[in-house]
Scaffold this motif. Sequence first.
Motif, PDB file in Angstrom:
ATOM      1  N   CYS A  64       0.827  -1.211   0.000  1.00 53.06           N
ATOM      2  CA  CYS A  64       0.000   0.000   0.000  1.00 53.06           C
ATOM      3  C   CYS A  64       0.860   1.258   0.000  1.00 53.06           C
ATOM      4  CB  CYS A  64      -0.927   0.001   1.214  1.00 53.06           C
ATOM      5  SG  CYS A  64      -2.219  -1.266   1.164  1.00 53.06           S
ATOM      6  N   LEU A  68       0.688   4.163  -2.730  1.00 56.11           N
ATOM      7  CA  LEU A  68       0.399   5.532  -2.314  1.00 56.11           C
ATOM      8  C   LEU A  68       1.482   6.493  -2.787  1.00 56.11           C
ATOM      9  CD1 LEU A  68      -1.585   7.229  -0.474  1.00 56.11           C
ATOM     10  CD2 LEU A  68       0.113   6.914   1.329  1.00 56.11           C
ATOM     11  N   TYR A  69       2.748   6.151  -2.527  1.00 56.27           N
ATOM     12  CA  TYR A  69       3.838   7.063  -2.860  1.00 56.27           C
ATOM     13  C   TYR A  69       4.017   7.208  -4.368  1.00 56.27           C
ATOM     14  CZ  TYR A  69       5.141   6.972   2.060  1.00 56.27           C
ATOM     15  OH  TYR A  69       5.137   7.086   3.413  1.00 56.27           O
ATOM     16  N   GLN A  72       1.192   9.384  -5.604  1.00 56.62           N
ATOM     17  CA  GLN A  72       1.428  10.784  -5.256  1.00 56.62           C
ATOM     18  C   GLN A  72       2.530  11.385  -6.129  1.00 56.62           C
ATOM     19  OE1 GLN A  72       1.762   9.635  -0.903  1.00 56.62           O
ATOM     20  NE2 GLN A  72       0.978  11.713  -0.692  1.00 56.62           N
ATOM     21  N   SER A 121      -4.542   1.976  -3.261  1.00 54.76           N
ATOM     22  CA  SER A 121      -3.608   2.945  -2.665  1.00 54.76           C
ATOM     23  C   SER A 121      -3.078   3.914  -3.714  1.00 54.76           C
ATOM     24  CB  SER A 121      -2.444   2.205  -2.001  1.00 54.76           C
ATOM     25  OG  SER A 121      -2.917   1.372  -0.961  1.00 54.76           O
ATOM     26  N   TYR A 122      -2.830   3.416  -4.914  1.00 54.47           N
ATOM     27  CA  TYR A 122      -2.349   4.291  -5.987  1.00 54.47           C
ATOM     28  C   TYR A 122      -3.389   5.359  -6.313  1.00 54.47           C
ATOM     29  CZ  TYR A 122       0.082   5.596 -10.304  1.00 54.47           C
ATOM     30  OH  TYR A 122       0.753   6.292 -11.281  1.00 54.47           O
ATOM     31  N   GLY A 125      -3.403   7.886  -3.609  1.00 53.83           N
ATOM     32  CA  GLY A 125      -2.220   8.732  -3.726  1.00 53.83           C
ATOM     33  C   GLY A 125      -2.375   9.792  -4.796  1.00 53.83           C
ATOM     34  N   THR A 143      -0.049   8.651   7.154  1.00 53.40           N
ATOM     35  CA  THR A 143       0.161   7.231   6.856  1.00 53.40           C
ATOM     36  C   THR A 143       1.250   6.645   7.742  1.00 53.40           C
ATOM     37  OG1 THR A 143      -0.523   7.499   4.545  1.00 53.40           O
ATOM     38  CG2 THR A 143       0.833   5.574   5.060  1.00 53.40           C
TER      39      THR A 143
END
Length: 213
Positions: A64, A68-69, A72, A121-122, A125, A143
Motif C-alpha cells: 500500500c 500511495l507514494y 502521489q 492505494s495508488y 495517492g 500514513t
Amino acid sequence: MPAARHLSTLDRLLVEAQRALETTLGDPPPARPCPADAPDPVLPPPARRHAAGLMRINHVGEVCAQGLYFGQAAVARDPATREHLLHAAREETDHLAWCAQRLRELDSRPSLFNPLWYAGSYAIGMLAGLRGDGWNLGFVVETERQVEAHLDEHLDSLPPADERSRQILRVMKDDEARHADNAERAGARVLPPPIPQVMALASRFMKLVAYRI
C-alpha cells in the motif's frame, strides 16, 4: 553529460505498470541487507501462523505504501516533493523485501489481494497529490504515524521467541518515523477530519483481511 530523457505519456504509463507488477507480483531486491540476524526459532504451529499473519499484514502495508507514494509522485507538482516521495518508496522496497523473506521463512505467502491493495492505494495517492504538495506530504505524515502505531502493536503481539520478525519491524518503525518527520519538515499540511479517521478505518479492514488471506 547527456541530457535527461523526456518521458512520453506512454513511457510514464509503462513505468507505472512496471512498478505495479514488481510490487505486487515480483520480488524486488532490497538495497539494504535484512536486519534479522537472530536464529529462526522453532515455533509451534499456532504461533507460526500468528507470526505469518502479522508479517503478511506488514507486507500488505508496504504494498500500500508503494502504491500511495508512486501515485502521489505521479502527480506531484514540485520536483523536490516528487523526489521525497520516490526516496521514501525506495526505502519501503526494502521493507517489502524483508517482509516477503520472513513470510517464506515462516512457510507462508503474501496476500492474494495485493494487486487490489496496490490499485486502491495508488488511486488514493493520486487524489491526494492532485490537491497539492502540502496535502501530498500530509498524507505521508498521517500514513507513517498510523503505520508506527500498528508496528508497535505487532511488536507486542508477536510470539515471544520470534526475535527475527521483531528485528525487521524495529528497523521498519524507525524508517517510518523518519519519513514522517522529513515530510513535516518539508511542509506537510495537517489532514482535517474525517480523513485520518477514514484512513484508520480502511487500515483496520485491510488488517482483518490480510491476516488470513
